[in-house]
Design an enzyme around this catalytic site. Structure first.
Site, PDB file in Angstrom:
ATOM      1  N   TYR A 145       0.853  -1.282  -0.033  1.00 39.45           N
ATOM      2  CA  TYR A 145       0.031   0.143  -0.111  1.00 39.45           C
ATOM      3  C   TYR A 145       0.822   1.302   0.081  1.00 39.45           C
ATOM      4  O   TYR A 145       0.798   2.089  -0.996  1.00 39.45           O
ATOM      5  CB  TYR A 145      -0.934   0.123   1.282  1.00 39.45           C
ATOM      6  CG  TYR A 145      -1.758   1.199   1.463  1.00 39.45           C
ATOM      7  CD1 TYR A 145      -3.134   1.271   0.398  1.00 39.45           C
ATOM      8  CD2 TYR A 145      -1.719   2.239   2.230  1.00 39.45           C
ATOM      9  CE1 TYR A 145      -3.932   2.261   0.708  1.00 39.45           C
ATOM     10  CE2 TYR A 145      -2.589   3.041   2.589  1.00 39.45           C
ATOM     11  CZ  TYR A 145      -3.786   3.103   1.647  1.00 39.45           C
ATOM     12  OH  TYR A 145      -4.580   4.179   1.835  1.00 39.45           O
ATOM     13  N   GLN A 209      -0.339   4.380  20.648  1.00 41.44           N
ATOM     14  CA  GLN A 209       0.007   4.861  19.441  1.00 41.44           C
ATOM     15  C   GLN A 209      -1.036   5.851  19.067  1.00 41.44           C
ATOM     16  O   GLN A 209      -1.970   5.617  19.463  1.00 41.44           O
ATOM     17  CB  GLN A 209       0.196   3.776  18.298  1.00 41.44           C
ATOM     18  CG  GLN A 209      -1.349   3.045  17.936  1.00 41.44           C
ATOM     19  CD  GLN A 209      -1.431   1.863  18.861  1.00 41.44           C
ATOM     20  OE1 GLN A 209      -1.143   1.645  19.819  1.00 41.44           O
ATOM     21  NE2 GLN A 209      -1.945   0.842  18.275  1.00 41.44           N
ATOM     22  N   ARG A 211      -3.305   8.568  16.271  1.00 45.50           N
ATOM     23  CA  ARG A 211      -3.822   8.815  15.112  1.00 45.50           C
ATOM     24  C   ARG A 211      -4.567  10.021  15.156  1.00 45.50           C
ATOM     25  O   ARG A 211      -4.815  10.700  16.295  1.00 45.50           O
ATOM     26  CB  ARG A 211      -4.775   7.749  14.445  1.00 45.50           C
ATOM     27  CG  ARG A 211      -4.028   6.398  14.121  1.00 45.50           C
ATOM     28  CD  ARG A 211      -3.094   6.401  12.841  1.00 45.50           C
ATOM     29  NE  ARG A 211      -2.510   5.204  12.791  1.00 45.50           N
ATOM     30  CZ  ARG A 211      -1.602   4.456  13.167  1.00 45.50           C
ATOM     31  NH1 ARG A 211      -0.885   5.259  14.161  1.00 45.50           N
ATOM     32  NH2 ARG A 211      -1.181   3.238  12.901  1.00 45.50           N
ATOM     33  N   ARG A 277       0.968   9.702  14.457  1.00 51.03           N
ATOM     34  CA  ARG A 277       0.461  10.385  13.061  1.00 51.03           C
ATOM     35  C   ARG A 277      -0.497  11.552  13.234  1.00 51.03           C
ATOM     36  O   ARG A 277      -1.302  11.401  14.077  1.00 51.03           O
ATOM     37  CB  ARG A 277      -0.187   9.443  12.410  1.00 51.03           C
ATOM     38  CG  ARG A 277      -0.144   9.658  10.864  1.00 51.03           C
ATOM     39  CD  ARG A 277      -1.078   8.794  10.089  1.00 51.03           C
ATOM     40  NE  ARG A 277      -0.330   7.557   9.624  1.00 51.03           N
ATOM     41  CZ  ARG A 277      -1.144   6.324   9.580  1.00 51.03           C
ATOM     42  NH1 ARG A 277      -2.253   6.251   9.641  1.00 51.03           N
ATOM     43  NH2 ARG A 277      -0.258   5.487   9.128  1.00 51.03           N
TER      44      ARG A 277
HETATM   45  P1  NAD Z   1     -12.622   2.052   0.508  1.00 51.29           P
HETATM   46  O1  NAD Z   1     -12.158   0.634   0.632  1.00 51.29           O
HETATM   47  O2  NAD Z   1     -13.982   2.021   1.059  1.00 51.29           O
HETATM   48  O3  NAD Z   1     -12.866   2.340  -0.960  1.00 51.29           O
HETATM   49  C1  NAD Z   1     -11.992   2.018  -1.948  1.00 51.29           C
HETATM   50  C2  NAD Z   1     -12.815   1.918  -3.241  1.00 51.29           C
HETATM   51  O4  NAD Z   1     -11.944   1.355  -4.336  1.00 51.29           O
HETATM   52  C3  NAD Z   1     -13.788   0.507  -3.118  1.00 51.29           C
HETATM   53  O5  NAD Z   1     -14.993   0.890  -3.496  1.00 51.29           O
HETATM   54  C4  NAD Z   1     -13.099  -0.497  -4.016  1.00 51.29           C
HETATM   55  O6  NAD Z   1     -14.173  -1.611  -4.467  1.00 51.29           O
HETATM   56  C5  NAD Z   1     -12.483   0.262  -5.047  1.00 51.29           C
HETATM   57  N1  NAD Z   1     -11.510  -0.485  -5.715  1.00 51.29           N
HETATM   58  C6  NAD Z   1     -10.433  -1.334  -5.030  1.00 51.29           C
HETATM   59  N2  NAD Z   1      -9.724  -1.627  -6.174  1.00 51.29           N
HETATM   60  C7  NAD Z   1     -10.057  -1.277  -7.456  1.00 51.29           C
HETATM   61  C8  NAD Z   1      -9.647  -1.662  -8.580  1.00 51.29           C
HETATM   62  N3  NAD Z   1      -8.807  -2.199  -9.121  1.00 51.29           N
HETATM   63  N4  NAD Z   1     -10.443  -1.157  -9.707  1.00 51.29           N
HETATM   64  C9  NAD Z   1     -11.699  -0.252  -9.286  1.00 51.29           C
HETATM   65  N5  NAD Z   1     -11.985   0.064  -8.119  1.00 51.29           N
HETATM   66  C10 NAD Z   1     -11.211  -0.586  -6.950  1.00 51.29           C
HETATM   67  O7  NAD Z   1     -11.755   2.964   0.874  1.00 51.29           O
HETATM   68  P2  NAD Z   1     -11.722   4.481   1.428  1.00 51.29           P
HETATM   69  O8  NAD Z   1     -11.624   4.609   2.613  1.00 51.29           O
HETATM   70  O9  NAD Z   1     -12.886   5.085   0.876  1.00 51.29           O
HETATM   71  O10 NAD Z   1     -10.443   4.930   0.455  1.00 51.29           O
HETATM   72  C11 NAD Z   1     -10.607   5.536  -1.021  1.00 51.29           C
HETATM   73  C12 NAD Z   1      -9.227   6.261  -1.325  1.00 51.29           C
HETATM   74  O11 NAD Z   1      -8.841   7.050  -0.414  1.00 51.29           O
HETATM   75  C13 NAD Z   1      -8.151   5.049  -1.319  1.00 51.29           C
HETATM   76  O12 NAD Z   1      -7.492   5.257  -2.618  1.00 51.29           O
HETATM   77  C14 NAD Z   1      -7.386   5.151  -0.283  1.00 51.29           C
HETATM   78  O13 NAD Z   1      -6.065   4.808  -0.233  1.00 51.29           O
HETATM   79  C15 NAD Z   1      -7.409   6.940   0.214  1.00 51.29           C
HETATM   80  N6  NAD Z   1      -7.388   6.897   1.566  1.00 51.29           N
HETATM   81  C16 NAD Z   1      -8.412   6.917   2.427  1.00 51.29           C
HETATM   82  C17 NAD Z   1      -7.980   7.238   3.744  1.00 51.29           C
HETATM   83  C18 NAD Z   1      -9.110   6.826   4.926  1.00 51.29           C
HETATM   84  O14 NAD Z   1      -8.786   6.901   6.204  1.00 51.29           O
HETATM   85  N7  NAD Z   1     -10.248   6.528   4.468  1.00 51.29           N
HETATM   86  C19 NAD Z   1      -6.721   7.550   4.336  1.00 51.29           C
HETATM   87  C20 NAD Z   1      -5.748   7.867   3.375  1.00 51.29           C
HETATM   88  C21 NAD Z   1      -6.156   7.704   1.908  1.00 51.29           C
HETATM   89  N1  UDP Z   2      -6.208  -0.775  15.629  1.00 49.80           N
HETATM   90  C1  UDP Z   2      -6.702  -1.195  16.856  1.00 49.80           C
HETATM   91  N2  UDP Z   2      -7.803  -1.965  16.963  1.00 49.80           N
HETATM   92  C2  UDP Z   2      -8.446  -2.134  16.037  1.00 49.80           C
HETATM   93  C3  UDP Z   2      -8.020  -1.712  14.676  1.00 49.80           C
HETATM   94  C4  UDP Z   2      -6.950  -0.793  14.658  1.00 49.80           C
HETATM   95  O1  UDP Z   2      -6.047  -0.958  17.939  1.00 49.80           O
HETATM   96  O2  UDP Z   2      -9.410  -3.023  15.943  1.00 49.80           O
HETATM   97  C5  UDP Z   2      -5.012   0.261  15.712  1.00 49.80           C
HETATM   98  C6  UDP Z   2      -3.994  -0.181  14.802  1.00 49.80           C
HETATM   99  O3  UDP Z   2      -3.113  -0.858  15.502  1.00 49.80           O
HETATM  100  C7  UDP Z   2      -3.401   1.496  14.441  1.00 49.80           C
HETATM  101  C8  UDP Z   2      -4.692   2.277  14.669  1.00 49.80           C
HETATM  102  O4  UDP Z   2      -5.635   1.470  15.459  1.00 49.80           O
HETATM  103  O5  UDP Z   2      -2.425   1.647  15.516  1.00 49.80           O
HETATM  104  C9  UDP Z   2      -5.318   2.642  13.372  1.00 49.80           C
HETATM  105  O6  UDP Z   2      -5.524   1.468  12.500  1.00 49.80           O
HETATM  106  P1  UDP Z   2      -6.270   1.572  11.198  1.00 49.80           P
HETATM  107  O7  UDP Z   2      -6.363   0.189  10.552  1.00 49.80           O
HETATM  108  O8  UDP Z   2      -7.544   2.228  11.527  1.00 49.80           O
HETATM  109  O9  UDP Z   2      -5.528   2.560  10.309  1.00 49.80           O
HETATM  110  P2  UDP Z   2      -3.733   2.831  10.044  1.00 49.80           P
HETATM  111  O10 UDP Z   2      -3.163   1.791  10.814  1.00 49.80           O
HETATM  112  O11 UDP Z   2      -3.910   2.480   8.542  1.00 49.80           O
HETATM  113  O12 UDP Z   2      -3.649   4.304  10.251  1.00 49.80           O
END
Ligand code: NAD
Ligand code: UDP
Ligand code: UDP
Length: 315
Positions: A145, A209, A211, A277
């Site tokens: 990722y 940790q 966030r 973060r």
């Molecule tokens: P999500 O998993 O709900 O949405 C991702 C969508 O992409 C899904 O609908 C999935 O079916 C689609 N998808 C995955 N692979 C695909 C492919 N190969 N072709 C077409 N569609 C595909 O996640 P989200 O939280 O809505 O995240 C959306 C975007 O924002 C992602 O790119 C993610 O990396 C980015 N992002 C989200 C967060 C967050 O906290 N939500 C943080 C950082 C970045």
């Molecule tokens: N985490 C947790 N319990 C859960 C899911 C996540 O303690 O059921 C912790 C995880 O280890 C991380 C933080 O919560 O430190 C955020 O996790 P998440 O998967 O939501 O996002 P990311 O790690 O990608 O920021």
């Protein structure tokens, strides 16, 4: 003329809210998704809207459509989902970016990339501003990722420099809200669903940790502002809520707001889990006049209400 906006990953959590917002602003929306983690339920209310079109498609394959703007959100975002098929995760970020950039190049569309705070890895700079290059383990379990997203950023900036594309790169920090999948695996949905079901909340590691959690409406507002910003501003730009909390504090807040009697249990910390973060959003404040408006308590209460209704309907 009305513009047609392509949203890849439009059936996901963030993408579906973005589709809502763009339609409300008068755009035609083409939503492309392969439903890997997204769901038709997120966009069912839009299926009869004549300005909305849904296309099942995987962005790792070429896509030939006519659009004037592209929001590239396609990619699983939750660690358990992006680690399930890590090769596909990298392909989605890298091949997906190449195809969507090729599409932007052919059509002249402006294109925005949903990048992530994960490009900073486990950061040694705190809070993180956009000049920080990050600390990512390139062979770890999060690398599919993190490195996929880093390579996508590289591609965006090279298409900008080499082909003159209008690009926008948003580095999104942890975002939460209604329409997260109940078994999405991310911490906010995990805690709320467990609390509402009376099950134990699993805190990974010592829970110290941190966030910084942004409510989805604020984030979508930031994405639209970035897309609308002047052509000579590609970013990258942090979008997130700078209010930081520990994972244990989040668990306690969810218990308080749900009134749940669930217990908090400790579970092993996954590998490469970033220690802290917090976004520095100075650039977003200056360039986009943007900052989050929704306090964590308020955003969590909206999200709890959503999951409460969802679980009641499923019962
Ligand atoms: P999500 O998993 O709900 O949405 C991702 C969508 O992409 C899904 O609908 C999935 O079916 C689609 N998808 C995955 N692979 C695909 C492919 N190969 N072709 C077409 N569609 C595909 O996640 P989200 O939280 O809505 O995240 C959306 C975007 O924002 C992602 O790119 C993610 O990396 C980015 N992002 C989200 C967060 C967050 O906290 N939500 C943080 C950082 C970045
Ligand atoms: N985490 C947790 N319990 C859960 C899911 C996540 O303690 O059921 C912790 C995880 O280890 C991380 C933080 O919560 O430190 C955020 O996790 P998440 O998967 O939501 O996002 P990311 O790690 O990608 O920021
Ligand atoms: N592409 C696409 N839709 C388009 C134009 C291109 O999916 O409308 C894909 C195409 O498959 C190509 C990729 O985008 O592999 C990159 O396109 P670009 O024009 O940059 O490179 P080239 O075609 O020269 O390899």
């Amino acid at each position: 003329m009305r513009e047609t906006v392509l949203v890849t990953g439009g059936a996901g959590f963030l993408g579906s809210h973005l589709c809502d917002r763009l339609l409300a602003h008068g755009s035609d929306v083409l939503c492309v998704d392969n439903f890997y983690t997204g769901s038709k339920d997120n966009i069912r209310h839009l299926l009869h809207n004549p300005s909305f079109e849904l296309m099942r498609h995987d962005v790792t394959f070429p896509l030939y459509v006519e659009v004037s703007r592209i929001y590239n959100l396609a990619c699983p975002a939750s660690p358990i989902h992006y680690q399930h098929d890590p090769v596909q995760t990298t392909k989605t970020s890298v091949h997906g970016a190449i195809n969507m950039l090729g599409l932007a190049k052919r059509t002249g569309a402006r294109i925005l990339q949903a990048s992530t705070s994960e490009v900073y890895g486990d950061p040694q700079v705190h809070p993180q501003d956009e000049s920080y290059w990050g600390r990512v383990n390139p062979v770890g379990i999060r690398a599919c990722y993190d490195e996929g997203k880093r390579c996508a950023e590289t591609l965006f900036f090279d298409y900008h420099r080499q082909h003159g594309l209008e690009v926008k790169v948003a580095r999104i920090f942890n975002t939460y809200g209604p329409r997260m999948h109940p078994s999405d695996g991310r911490v906010v949905s995990n805690f709320i669903v467990a609390a509402l079901k009376g099950e134990a909340l699993s805190v990974f590691g010592d829970g110290q940790q941190t966030r910084s959690f942004c409510y989805v409406d604020d984030l979508v507002d930031g994405l639209v502002r970035l897309m609308d910003s002047p052509a000579d501003f590609p970013g990258p730009i942090n979008l997130g809520n700078p209010v930081e909390c520990t994972v244990r504090e989040l668990a306690e807040l969810v218990l308080e707001l749900t009134g749940s009697r669930s217990v908090i249990q400790s579970r092993p910390l996954p590998a490469d889990d970033p220690r802290q973060r917090q976004p520095d959003i100075t650039r977003a404040r200056e360039h986009l006049r943007w900052e989050p408006q929704t306090a964590l308590r308020k955003g969590l209460s909206y999200t709890i209400a959503y999951f409460d209704a969802l679980l009641a309907n499923a019962a």
